[in-house]
Enzyme design. Structure first.
Site, mmCIF file in Angstrom:
data_model
loop_
_atom_site.group_PDB
_atom_site.id
_atom_site.type_symbol
_atom_site.label_atom_id
_atom_site.label_comp_id
_atom_site.label_asym_id
_atom_site.label_seq_id
_atom_site.Cartn_x
_atom_site.Cartn_y
_atom_site.Cartn_z
ATOM 1 N N GLU A 92 0.826 -1.204 0.000
ATOM 2 C CA GLU A 92 0.000 0.000 0.000
ATOM 3 C C GLU A 92 0.860 1.254 0.000
ATOM 4 O OE1 GLU A 92 -4.057 -1.414 2.268
ATOM 5 O OE2 GLU A 92 -2.719 -0.049 3.277
ATOM 6 N N CYS A 112 3.404 8.925 0.866
ATOM 7 C CA CYS A 112 3.855 8.142 2.015
ATOM 8 C C CYS A 112 4.167 6.744 1.507
ATOM 9 C CB CYS A 112 2.731 8.147 3.050
ATOM 10 S SG CYS A 112 3.087 7.140 4.477
ATOM 11 N N CYS A 119 5.858 -5.726 9.123
ATOM 12 C CA CYS A 119 6.972 -5.145 9.874
ATOM 13 C C CYS A 119 7.275 -6.056 11.055
ATOM 14 C CB CYS A 119 6.607 -3.746 10.370
ATOM 15 S SG CYS A 119 7.961 -2.942 11.260
ATOM 16 N N CYS A 123 5.065 -3.104 16.962
ATOM 17 C CA CYS A 123 4.462 -2.058 17.810
ATOM 18 C C CYS A 123 2.983 -2.404 18.032
ATOM 19 C CB CYS A 123 4.612 -0.687 17.158
ATOM 20 S SG CYS A 123 6.336 -0.257 16.859
ATOM 21 N N CYS A 126 0.074 -0.542 16.051
ATOM 22 C CA CYS A 126 0.234 -0.338 14.608
ATOM 23 C C CYS A 126 -0.272 -1.554 13.826
ATOM 24 C CB CYS A 126 1.711 -0.076 14.308
ATOM 25 S SG CYS A 126 2.117 -0.091 12.560
ATOM 26 N N LEU A 225 9.245 7.910 18.996
ATOM 27 C CA LEU A 225 9.679 7.711 20.386
ATOM 28 C C LEU A 225 8.561 7.095 21.245
ATOM 29 C CD1 LEU A 225 12.142 8.223 22.228
ATOM 30 C CD2 LEU A 225 11.181 10.463 22.756
ATOM 31 N N HIS A 226 7.423 7.729 21.288
ATOM 32 C CA HIS A 226 6.197 7.227 21.947
ATOM 33 C C HIS A 226 6.225 7.127 23.466
ATOM 34 C CE1 HIS A 226 5.125 6.397 17.876
ATOM 35 N NE2 HIS A 226 5.809 5.282 17.774
ATOM 36 N N CYS A 342 -1.549 7.072 9.363
ATOM 37 C CA CYS A 342 -0.406 6.439 10.021
ATOM 38 C C CYS A 342 -0.829 5.203 10.789
ATOM 39 C CB CYS A 342 0.186 7.394 11.048
ATOM 40 S SG CYS A 342 1.322 8.524 10.345
HETATM 41 N N1 SAH Z 1 8.420 2.120 10.949
HETATM 42 C C1 SAH Z 1 8.580 3.514 10.920
HETATM 43 C C2 SAH Z 1 7.835 4.189 9.819
HETATM 44 C C3 SAH Z 1 6.415 3.743 9.568
HETATM 45 S S1 SAH Z 1 5.236 4.106 10.805
HETATM 46 C C4 SAH Z 1 8.236 4.122 12.273
HETATM 47 O O1 SAH Z 1 7.663 3.441 13.095
HETATM 48 O O2 SAH Z 1 8.597 5.266 12.474
HETATM 49 C C5 SAH Z 1 5.008 5.857 10.629
HETATM 50 C C6 SAH Z 1 4.477 6.522 11.887
HETATM 51 O O3 SAH Z 1 3.139 6.089 12.180
HETATM 52 C C7 SAH Z 1 5.291 6.207 13.128
HETATM 53 O O4 SAH Z 1 5.564 7.361 13.855
HETATM 54 C C8 SAH Z 1 4.356 5.306 13.889
HETATM 55 O O5 SAH Z 1 4.637 5.304 15.250
HETATM 56 C C9 SAH Z 1 3.021 5.894 13.582
HETATM 57 N N2 SAH Z 1 1.912 5.003 13.908
HETATM 58 C C10 SAH Z 1 1.865 3.665 13.883
HETATM 59 N N3 SAH Z 1 0.639 3.215 14.237
HETATM 60 C C11 SAH Z 1 -0.105 4.305 14.476
HETATM 61 C C12 SAH Z 1 -1.468 4.510 14.832
HETATM 62 N N4 SAH Z 1 -2.303 3.497 15.013
HETATM 63 N N5 SAH Z 1 -1.892 5.783 14.984
HETATM 64 C C13 SAH Z 1 -1.061 6.826 14.773
HETATM 65 N N6 SAH Z 1 0.230 6.695 14.413
HETATM 66 C C14 SAH Z 1 0.702 5.448 14.256
HETATM 67 FE FE1 SF4 Z 2 6.820 -1.169 12.221
HETATM 68 FE FE2 SF4 Z 2 4.458 0.001 12.659
HETATM 69 FE FE3 SF4 Z 2 6.309 -0.061 14.576
HETATM 70 FE FE4 SF4 Z 2 6.704 1.487 12.411
HETATM 71 S S1 SF4 Z 2 5.085 1.717 13.936
HETATM 72 S S2 SF4 Z 2 8.189 0.120 13.396
HETATM 73 S S3 SF4 Z 2 5.716 0.209 10.843
HETATM 74 S S4 SF4 Z 2 5.297 -1.849 13.700
#
Ligand code: SAH
Ligand code: SF4
Length: 351
Positions: A92, A112, A119, A123, A126, A225-226, A342
């Protein structure tokens, strides 16, 4: 089979000269590739027929990623494409358009791109992470995501202005293919996008950040960072183990020192998880005086059980950071209703 979108301009030149043709034939391939979007080698009529035949016989092709689905949001600002790859897997990719009359400033068409299918980082919030890791994308399939949208935009008299590596996958976990794509997309004989118009988002793989800093590129870096401490971060990013919050911040600092490019820290805000005012204070202390920028992303819905904090909590959180001198913005999300925002990308959700 080799897709011509895989080759750097220097490699294209070597290819044609090794075949006994003059150098300029390389530009006769590169120019149409990045400005006319041919689907087949025979769609480049200015190339001698013999060269087209020889390239085909040697196994070269064009555009091995094919569009199979397109979804457009109701306001028309977000488009999501599903591209099918030669091995039958799909990826996608998303186009987000920001209309200047709505937000002020210049119109932007940001793509994007994804770097992996699935992945491995897992996380918990995600959708991509929850589908697990399937495969790394090849550079030509990263480039193709941009090319598909460049063609769509060109038909409307528009063009790609920005590129973010924020789709499916962790860019640093597919470093070589990712950086090859970046070099092709920014090369002035390739796609020619300005380096400063590209941002790579990483979950914080310090070794990858260090490598990127050495590339001598002017690319923007975003680090997801989160959480302000290792305990909470490990709950949200289960694979965070080898890189502590301190390591990540240090590598961000080094990136800024080497490139002069300001680093953005992304912070997906989840109600009752990482949105308390104490956590905001902790984050402010951690990042204070760093010159860094925090981008708060109120969490987008996925299959997981995470909720967006109320608007008032989001602004309280933001204010704590801002007051302590940490530059902070809240991300304007686009495309949530077509699962294009995202963290919502997963190939089986398109229909
Ligand atoms: N793997 C990389 C890039 C892809 S994710 C990364 O994690 O940075 C791109 C962004 O989307 C990241 O900042 C990720 O934390 C955020 N993201 C993932 N799941 C999300 C969600 N459910 N709501 C909002 N942001 C999210
Ligand atoms: Fe992978 Fe999603 Fe975590 Fe980014 S946010 S590293 S895409 S699992």
């Amino acid at each position: 089979m080799t897709d011509l979108y895989r080759l750097l301009p220097e490699e294209m030149e070597k290819l044609v000269t090794d075949m006994g043709y003059p150098r300029y034939r390389a530009d006769q391939i590169l120019l149409p590739l990045y400005y006319k979007f041919p689907k087949d080698i025979n769609d480049i009529p200015q190339l001698p027929k013999k060269l087209r035949e020889e390239l085909t016989e040697a196994g070269y092709t064009i555009g091995s990623a094919k569009e199979t689905h397109r979804v457009v949001s109701e306001d028309g600002d977000t488009t999501k494409l599903l591209l099918q790859l030669p091995n039958d897997s799909s990826v996608e990719t998303v186009l987000m358009q920001y209309n200047p009359t709505k937000i002020g400033g210049h119109p932007r068409s940001t793509i994007c791109v994804s770097t992996q299918i699935g992945c491995a980082m897992g996380c918990v919030f995600c959708a991509t992470g929850q589908m697990g890791f399937e495969t790394n994308l090849k550079a030509e399939h990263i480039v193709s995501q941009v090319i598909h949208f460049a063609e769509i935009l060109e038909q409307r008299g528009e063009h790609v202005t920005n590129l973010v590596f924020m789709g499916m996958g962790e860019p640093m976990a597919n470093y070589d293919e990712m950086i090859r794509a970046v070099k092709i997309l920014t090369h002035d004989r390739g796609f020619g996008l300005g380096q400063r118009h590209i941002t790579i988002s990483t979950i914080g793989i310090a070794s990858g950040i260090e490598k990127l800093a050495e590339e001598n590129l002017q690319i923007g870096l975003a680090i997801s960072l989160h959480a302000p401490n290792n305990k909470l971060r490990k709950e949200l990013v289960p694979t965070a183990g080898p890189n502590s919050v301190e390591d990540i911040i240090e590598s961000g600092r080094n990136y800024f020192k080497k490139t002069g490019r300001r680093v953005t820290f992304e912070y997906a805000l989840m109600e009752g998880i990482n949105d308390s005012l104490e956590i905001a204070e902790e984050l402010a202390k951690l990042l204070h005086g760093n010159g860094s920028h925090v981008n708060i992303i109120p969490i987008n819905p996925t299959a997981g059980d995470f909720k967006r904090p109320s608007e008032s909590r989001v602004s309280e959180f933001e204010q704590i950071l801002s007051k302590s001198g940490v530059n902070c913005t809240v991300r304007v999300e686009k495309g949530t209703e077509i699962s294009a925002a995202c963290g919502q990308l997963r190939t089986d959700m398109i229909d």
